[in-house]
Design a protein around this motif. Structure first.
Motif, PDB file in Angstrom:
ATOM      1  N   ARG A  87       0.836  -1.205   0.000  1.00  0.00           N
ATOM      2  CA  ARG A  87       0.000   0.000   0.000  1.00  0.00           C
ATOM      3  C   ARG A  87       0.870   1.253   0.000  1.00  0.00           C
ATOM      4  O   ARG A  87       0.622   2.206  -0.742  1.00  0.00           O
ATOM      5  CB  ARG A  87      -0.933   0.014   1.210  1.00  0.00           C
ATOM      6  CG  ARG A  87      -1.884   1.201   1.190  1.00  0.00           C
ATOM      7  CD  ARG A  87      -2.867   1.219   2.364  1.00  0.00           C
ATOM      8  NE  ARG A  87      -3.648  -0.003   2.407  1.00  0.00           N
ATOM      9  CZ  ARG A  87      -3.564  -0.910   3.390  1.00  0.00           C
ATOM     10  NH1 ARG A  87      -2.730  -0.723   4.390  1.00  0.00           N
ATOM     11  NH2 ARG A  87      -4.296  -1.990   3.367  1.00  0.00           N
TER      12      ARG A  87
ATOM     13  N   THR B 240       0.930   3.874  -3.116  1.00  0.00           N
ATOM     14  CA  THR B 240       0.405   5.203  -2.802  1.00  0.00           C
ATOM     15  C   THR B 240       1.458   6.281  -2.987  1.00  0.00           C
ATOM     16  O   THR B 240       1.171   7.349  -3.535  1.00  0.00           O
ATOM     17  CB  THR B 240      -0.141   5.231  -1.360  1.00  0.00           C
ATOM     18  OG1 THR B 240      -1.072   4.158  -1.199  1.00  0.00           O
ATOM     19  CG2 THR B 240      -0.850   6.530  -1.063  1.00  0.00           C
TER      20      THR B 240
ATOM     21  N   ALA C   3       0.410   4.051   6.148  1.00  0.00           N
ATOM     22  CA  ALA C   3       0.843   2.698   5.767  1.00  0.00           C
ATOM     23  C   ALA C   3       2.261   2.451   6.259  1.00  0.00           C
ATOM     24  O   ALA C   3       2.573   1.354   6.746  1.00  0.00           O
ATOM     25  CB  ALA C   3       0.750   2.518   4.252  1.00  0.00           C
TER      26      ALA C   3
END
Length: 176
Positions: free
Chosen positions: A75, A79, A108
């Protein structure tokens, strides 16, 4: 007379007073396939994890932490890559603001760091879990060669007669 040992399972760590936990033989998790849909960098990190020392500590109960780590890492990687394509975006009032995806990536990364501490990923985290980092082993001869200067090189067949340690070892002691 040696000191009596504590009954198994009752020993306490003198440093922090917590009960000492042993690793039960056979409780190690063998390498398994990564979750589906991971990015290439996350798959590379997954493979690197299994080739490193922390993989030796993964137990069935820690498997969920490992899965949480790789999910959060993936993630973060996705991102941050997306946020980097447009670091500034238009805000609700028409002003330029930092891309909100950076906040998602930061959250994250917080999960990644927490999981890395538990799994022993990274030098400091590994050391805190008692994983020794041995970069290489050297023989005495290679260490002597590394630390001795060009003037220190001697004929190996004939010991230095001035060295008192060698005289004692060979059984000849001079009182000169």
């Amino acid at each position: 007379m040696p000191r009596a040992k504590k009954v198994a399972g009752t020993a306490v760590d003198a440093r922090n007073g917590q009960q000492v936990l042993g690793v039960v033989a056979g409780s190690k998790v063998e390498k398994f396939a990564p979750p589906r849909g991971l990015s290439k960098p996350a798959k590379d990190a997954w493979g690197a994890f299994w080739d490193d020392r922390p993989a030796l500590l993964v137990t069935p109960a820690a498997k969920v932490v490992l899965l949480r780590w790789i999910d959060a890492l993936d993630r973060y990687l996705r991102t941050i890559a997306e946020a980097d394509t447009q670091p500034l975006v238009t805000g609700s009032q028409g002003q330029e603001v930092i891309n909100p995806l950076y906040k998602v990536a930061e959250q994250a990364m917080t999960v990644v760091r927490d999981c890395e501490k538990q799994l022993g990923i990274g030098g400091l985290n590994a050391a805190s879990l008692g994983l020794a980092a041995i970069s290489e082993q050297r023989s005495l001869a290679s260490m002597n060669a590394r630390y001795s200067g060009p003037d220190d090189v001697e004929d190996e067949d004939e010991p230095d007669p001035r060295d008192p340690h060698l005289k004692v070892v060979s059984g000849v002691v001079d009182d000169a």
